[in-house]
Design an enzyme around this catalytic site. Structure first.
Site, short mmCIF file in Angstrom:
data_model
loop_
_atom_site.label_atom_id
_atom_site.label_comp_id
_atom_site.label_asym_id
_atom_site.label_seq_id
_atom_site.Cartn_x
_atom_site.Cartn_y
_atom_site.Cartn_z
N ASN A 61 4.17 -6.18 -3.24
CA ASN A 61 4.68 -7.51 -2.89
C ASN A 61 3.62 -8.42 -2.29
OD1 ASN A 61 4.49 -5.99 -0.52
ND2 ASN A 61 6.22 -7.05 0.45
N GLY B 114 0.79 -1.22 0.00
CA GLY B 114 0.00 0.00 0.00
C GLY B 114 0.83 1.27 0.00
#
Length: 275
Positions: free
Chosen positions: A152, A129
């Site tokens: 990721n 984020g």
């Protein structure tokens, strides 16, 4: 105690008005009209419901204040933003999870479609984020060479939502984004610069902030209306899916995040952090 002055990277004190405190500090340079919004939620600026709500509220306030531009950065050492708070997803209360995701959707739309130009000064690691927030700004300046950035999610056993993925595609292109997303790749500063995930790399935070200000100064002679219309046209394809499918996106997250396999992956990840 509220302060009327802040020390900028030019080593000069400039007249500023104080906008907010708490997990988010925001100051506006009265002369340039540029706001500096600093995330300051130790230890890693993780985005929980309350922090996202504060960020979205601040973005909407700056919109009403008609600022000329905004720098988004971190007040923490070594971390820009570690991304969404995993504890919001682990054994969640469904009502809170629904509110959390809705506020995340709204915060992204506020940042991605801001009427003023935005710069992310990435002065630390920026996974998941945090990478989304950086990509949502109009320009990205990253401190190198030791920090990393990327979406990721797959390494955590979860999936980046479509609008996360669409944002990355808009920045680095379909093929590079597909490889990045499926492998959960975290780019070094130099690698991020090479693929276009960031626009510039600087050796320290002060010079990165200065470069961000220089970029925003480019808009002093550009019509705010022309900027906003051009940005809207350019970014509309990326946001349109979420605008049309907010409830569908929410329903998917509620179902996916509460599935046994995802809960197991999140539990193992949280246990690894304790070690």
């Amino acid at each position: 105690m509220l302060r009327r002055y802040i020390l900028l990277n030019t080593n000069k004190f400039v007249n500023c008005r104080h906008v907010s405190q708490s997990m988010l500090q925001s100051t506006v340079d009265e002369k340039s009209g540029i706001a500096t919004v600093t995330m300051n939620k130790p230890p890693v600026n993780s985005l929980n419901l309350e922090f996202l709500d504060e960020i979205n509220t601040q973005l909407n306030k700056l919109q009403k204040d008609k600022i000329r531009g905004m720098i988004l950065t971190s007040g923490l050492q070594k971390v820009f933003c570690a991304g969404l708070d995993i504890t919001e997803f682990y054994n969640p209360n469904p009502d809170r999870l629904a509110k959390f995701w809705t506020v995340l959707q709204d915060t992204w739309l506020s940042l991605y479609m801001a009427s003023f130009p935005t710069v992310a000064v990435i002065n630390g690691h920026s996974p998941a984020g945090g990478c989304l927030f950086a990509m949502s700004c109009d320009y990205r300046v990253m401190v190198g060479p030791k920090y990393t950035i990327g979406l990721n999610e797959t390494k955590l056993g979860i999936v980046a939502p479509k609008w996360f993925q669409d944002t990355m595609v808009a920045v680095i292109g379909q093929r590079k984004a597909e490889v990045s997303l499926t492998t959960g790749k975290m780019y070094t500063t130099d690698e991020a610069l090479q693929v276009g995930l960031i626009d510039e790399s600087l050796p320290d935070a002060d010079s990165a902030l200065k470069k961000g200000t220089q970029f925003l100064n480019n808009f002093q002679r550009i019509s705010p209306w022309a900027f906003k219309m051009t940005k809207d046209i350019s970014r509309q394809p990326t946001v349109q899916w979420l605008i049309d499918n907010k409830q569908k996106d929410l329903d998917f997250v509620l179902k996916f995040m509460q599935s046994p396999d995802v809960q197991k992956s999140l539990g193992l990840y949280l246990q690894s952090l304790k070690k």
